[in-house]
Design an enzyme around this catalytic site. Structure first.
Site, PDB file in Angstrom:
ATOM      1  N   HIS A   1      -3.577  64.738 -69.214  1.00  0.00           N
ATOM      2  CA  HIS A   1      -4.177  64.572 -70.545  1.00  0.00           C
ATOM      3  C   HIS A   1      -5.681  64.273 -70.499  1.00  0.00           C
ATOM      4  O   HIS A   1      -6.460  64.841 -71.258  1.00  0.00           O
ATOM      5  CB  HIS A   1      -3.484  63.437 -71.303  1.00  0.00           C
ATOM      6  CG  HIS A   1      -1.990  63.530 -71.312  1.00  0.00           C
ATOM      7  ND1 HIS A   1      -1.321  64.730 -71.437  1.00  0.00           N
ATOM      8  CD2 HIS A   1      -1.030  62.581 -71.221  1.00  0.00           C
ATOM      9  CE1 HIS A   1      -0.016  64.488 -71.423  1.00  0.00           C
ATOM     10  NE2 HIS A   1       0.184  63.209 -71.283  1.00  0.00           N
ATOM     11  N   ASP A  42       1.072  70.415 -71.875  1.00  0.00           N
ATOM     12  CA  ASP A  42       0.325  69.161 -71.855  1.00  0.00           C
ATOM     13  C   ASP A  42       0.223  68.806 -73.321  1.00  0.00           C
ATOM     14  O   ASP A  42      -0.563  69.405 -74.059  1.00  0.00           O
ATOM     15  CB  ASP A  42      -1.071  69.336 -71.244  1.00  0.00           C
ATOM     16  CG  ASP A  42      -1.803  68.001 -71.177  1.00  0.00           C
ATOM     17  OD1 ASP A  42      -1.785  67.266 -72.178  1.00  0.00           O
ATOM     18  OD2 ASP A  42      -2.360  67.694 -70.115  1.00  0.00           O
ATOM     19  N   HIS A  43       1.059  67.867 -73.777  1.00  0.00           N
ATOM     20  CA  HIS A  43       1.188  67.722 -75.230  1.00  0.00           C
ATOM     21  C   HIS A  43      -0.106  67.251 -75.892  1.00  0.00           C
ATOM     22  O   HIS A  43      -0.271  67.416 -77.092  1.00  0.00           O
ATOM     23  CB  HIS A  43       2.399  66.859 -75.605  1.00  0.00           C
ATOM     24  CG  HIS A  43       2.194  65.387 -75.467  1.00  0.00           C
ATOM     25  ND1 HIS A  43       2.321  64.730 -74.282  1.00  0.00           N
ATOM     26  CD2 HIS A  43       1.877  64.437 -76.384  1.00  0.00           C
ATOM     27  CE1 HIS A  43       2.094  63.439 -74.460  1.00  0.00           C
ATOM     28  NE2 HIS A  43       1.814  63.228 -75.745  1.00  0.00           N
TER      29      HIS A  43
HETATM   30  O1  LIG Z   1       2.656  62.026 -71.253  1.00  0.00           O
HETATM   31  C1  LIG Z   1       2.700  60.865 -71.580  1.00  0.00           C
HETATM   32  O2  LIG Z   1       2.165  60.509 -72.760  1.00  0.00           O
HETATM   33  C2  LIG Z   1       2.559  59.296 -73.405  1.00  0.00           C
HETATM   34  C3  LIG Z   1       1.500  59.033 -74.481  1.00  0.00           C
HETATM   35  O3  LIG Z   1       1.523  60.072 -75.414  1.00  0.00           O
HETATM   36  P1  LIG Z   1       1.102  59.831 -76.925  1.00  0.00           P
HETATM   37  O4  LIG Z   1       1.187  61.171 -77.546  1.00  0.00           O
HETATM   38  O5  LIG Z   1       2.079  58.824 -77.478  1.00  0.00           O
HETATM   39  O6  LIG Z   1      -0.269  59.256 -76.900  1.00  0.00           O
HETATM   40  C4  LIG Z   1       2.665  58.150 -72.430  1.00  0.00           C
HETATM   41  O7  LIG Z   1       3.219  57.016 -73.078  1.00  0.00           O
HETATM   42  C5  LIG Z   1       3.558  58.540 -71.278  1.00  0.00           C
HETATM   43  O8  LIG Z   1       3.556  57.501 -70.300  1.00  0.00           O
HETATM   44  C6  LIG Z   1       3.091  59.820 -70.625  1.00  0.00           C
HETATM   45  O9  LIG Z   1       4.078  60.285 -69.716  1.00  0.00           O
END
Ligand SMILES: O=C1O[C@H](COP(=O)(O)O)[C@@H](O)[C@H](O)[C@H]1O
Ligand SMILES: NC(=O)C1=CN([C@@H]2O[C@H](COP(=O)(O)OP(=O)(O)OC[C@H]3O[C@@H](n4cnc5c(N)ncnc54)[C@H](OP(=O)(O)O)[C@@H]3O)[C@@H](O)[C@H]2O)C=CC1
Length: 505
Positions: free
Chosen positions: A242, A179-180
């Protein structure tokens, strides 16, 4: 660190190009990857090693925070990378892969350690893991770790099946679910700010906190992922993972030790304590969903969601969600957690705002000062920092109280030196630290919670509100807070009140 061979499945894809390869390069440049490593890129299309290394260099030049300096340096890095065309359904290909992995293991002295990174559609995860076993790739004395990307299933049932497939081959301790958001600097900072500060820890409960607001706003639309997104929507794409992970970080009890399992135990207790939505009426009352129509963002015309590529022109998929969520435990009873996320909002901004309750009716309130509540803001993205708003006397003025702010802008100080989330997470997986990866029980509880919302929406598509691209979403999201006497606090450094002192240094 005792080295490893990294096998990247999906090496010709978007994630590998934008995130994974740049992360490897930064780790190398920062000395976190020593010479004992090799990377094998895997996908169906044909590429020679030379072509693959050219693609690698392009992706690093475009997306990495360190750019390639000179050819000699590049050649030393690039010799660690090889490419093998492989269809993951072809078990013989895995035997060939095993031979190549063994050769690289010897060449770079990686002690039989193998990290399998699945940058692939989840439908392929099961087959890859079976074929890794059938192809003999797990028969070494080193460690074997599986890193997998989201989405982890579509609902609890599909996630459970996927998990069963993986568990036939890998133990839970060797599965690293990405989960980045958990790799982001300021998300990791939440626990430090909470547990390392004497003036926050005692106040972190329903006696002193009025509400917590988590905003994850994006200016982008669905870009070239319309096919995936139309099936997923904001609930599954952002809230299930997230947003609930950030909520868990805000609400969890202090872990007894800083051991990965202790931290994950505390997070799962929060997810288990989420008050479930028991009926469609409860969902309607507490969750707002929206979809963007055509509009203007930063002076540019934006198409409606239904006109985006690969999106059904009659789609009812939500691109926006706001919800009132309760954590039913002793600490948080009665405190609403408001979460909102959306595409095509006016700013790209992820922030968590803690709104404290006002002081009791003391002499200042009796004097009819309009006191602003104290706010603690975690700025996660793109600006990173901590903002603290309190009340103080306006200098010189008689009896005038104004909000002042202490504004710590971390990204202004460290700027480009902040490691990217993927860099941090690949490094952690390599070291065997699973703290910032999600454990199966966390994933399962999160699905259980969002499945009730998805089910209610499936039965009633009538409550989908529309908002113009470039706006802050449907009005109903404001009404959700207004009904409780609150409002959404502005994000992205646009806080209200007269801020007379902000430290950026
Ligand atoms: O996991 C996801 O995250 C991105 C947003 O990530 P960020 O690090 O740029 O805030 C999101 O655009 C995408 O739809 C989703 O799959
Ligand atoms: N891109 C992003 O920003 C994010 C992606 N993710 C997730 O990461 C995963 C990958 O996403 P992304 O890179 O965008 O997807 P892409 O469609 O860009 O890439 C998919 C990759 O899989 C390979 N592939 C497909 N089928 C096979 C097969 N049968 N055998 C071997 N390789 C195959 C493709 O290569 P080839 O066609 O040559 O076989 C390609 O390299 C997905 O689960 C996605 O949800 C998660 C968060 C963000």
């Amino acid at each position: 660190m005792n080295g490893a061979v990294f096998l990247i499945f999906g090496a010709t894809g978007d994630l590998a190009k934008r995130k994974l390869f740049p992360a490897f390069y930064s780790l190398y440049r920062e000395g976190k990857l020593n010479e004992h490593f090799a990377v094998i890129g895997l996908a169906r299309r044909s590429r020679t090693n030379e072509q693959f290394r050219e693609d690698l260099r392009d992706s690093i030049n475009e997306f990495a925070r360190h750019h390639v300096q000179d050819d000699e340096d590049w050649a030393k890095f690039a010799e660690h990378f090889e490419y093998l065309p492989l269809d993951i359904n072809n078990v013989d290909g895995f035997r060939q892969l095993n031979t190549l992995t063994q050769q690289l293991d010897v060449k770079f002295q990686t002690n039989g350690n193998r990290l399998f990174y699945l940058a692939l559609a989840p439908e392929l995860f099961g087959n890859v893991s079976y074929n890794l076993r059938e192809g003999g790739l797990l028969e070494t004395t080193g460690w074997h770790r599986l890193v997998i990307e989201k989405p982890f299933g579509y609902d609890l049932e599909s996630a459970g099946k996927l998990n069963q497939q993986l568990r036939q081959v890998f133990e839970e301790k060797d599965i690293y679910r990405i989960d980045h958001y958990l790799g982001k600097e300021m998300v990791q900072n939440i626990e430090v700010v909470r547990f390392a500060n004497a003036f926050f820890e005692p106040l972190w409960n329903n006696k002193y906190i009025a509400n917590i607001q988590i905003t994850l706003g994006e200016t982008v639309g669905v870009e070239d992922r319309g096919g995936y997104y139309d099936h997923s929507g904001a609930l599954r794409d952002m809230a299930q993972n997230h947003m609930l992970q950030m909520l868990a970080m805000m609400a969890m009890e202090p872990p007894s030790r800083l051991h990965p399992e202790d931290i994950r135990d505390e997070k799962v207790k929060v997810l288990r304590s989420l008050r479930p939505f028991e009926s469609a009426e409860e969902v309607t009352k507490n969750v707002v969903r929206g979809q963007y129509t055509a509009g203007q963002l930063n002076g540019k015309d934006m198409p409606a969601y239904r006109s985006e590529e690969s999106v059904n022109p009659e789609s009812n998929t939500e691109t926006y969600l706001a919800a009132r969520v309760f954590v039913d435990n002793f600490r948080w009873a009665g405190v609403p957690f408001y979460i909102r996320t959306g595409k095509r909002l006016p700013v790209k901004s992820t922030e968590v705002v803690v709104e404290f309750k006002n002081v009791p009716d003391n002499v200042y309130l009796a004097n009819k000062h309009d006191l602003q509540p104290n706010l603690l803001v975690f700025r996660v993205n793109p600006m990173e920092g901590i903002y603290l708003q309190m009340n103080a006397k306006k200098p010189g003025a008689e009896g005038v109280i104004i909000p002042i702010a202490m504004d710590f802008c971390q990204s202004c100080q460290v700027g480009l030196n902040t490691p990217e989330a993927y860099e941090r997470l690949i490094f952690d997986a390599m070291r065997g630290d699973s703290t910032y990866f999600t454990r199966w029980d966390e994933v399962a509880h999160a699905w259980q919670f969002v499945d009730a919302i998805a089910q209610a929406w499936k039965e009633n598509s009538g409550d989908l509100a529309h908002y113009p691209a470039g706006s802050w979403g449907p009005d109903a999201a404001n009404e959700l807070l207004a009904a409780d006497g609150f409002k959404w606090w502005p994000v992205n450094g646009q806080h209200e009140g007269e801020v007379i002192w902000a430290s950026q240094s």
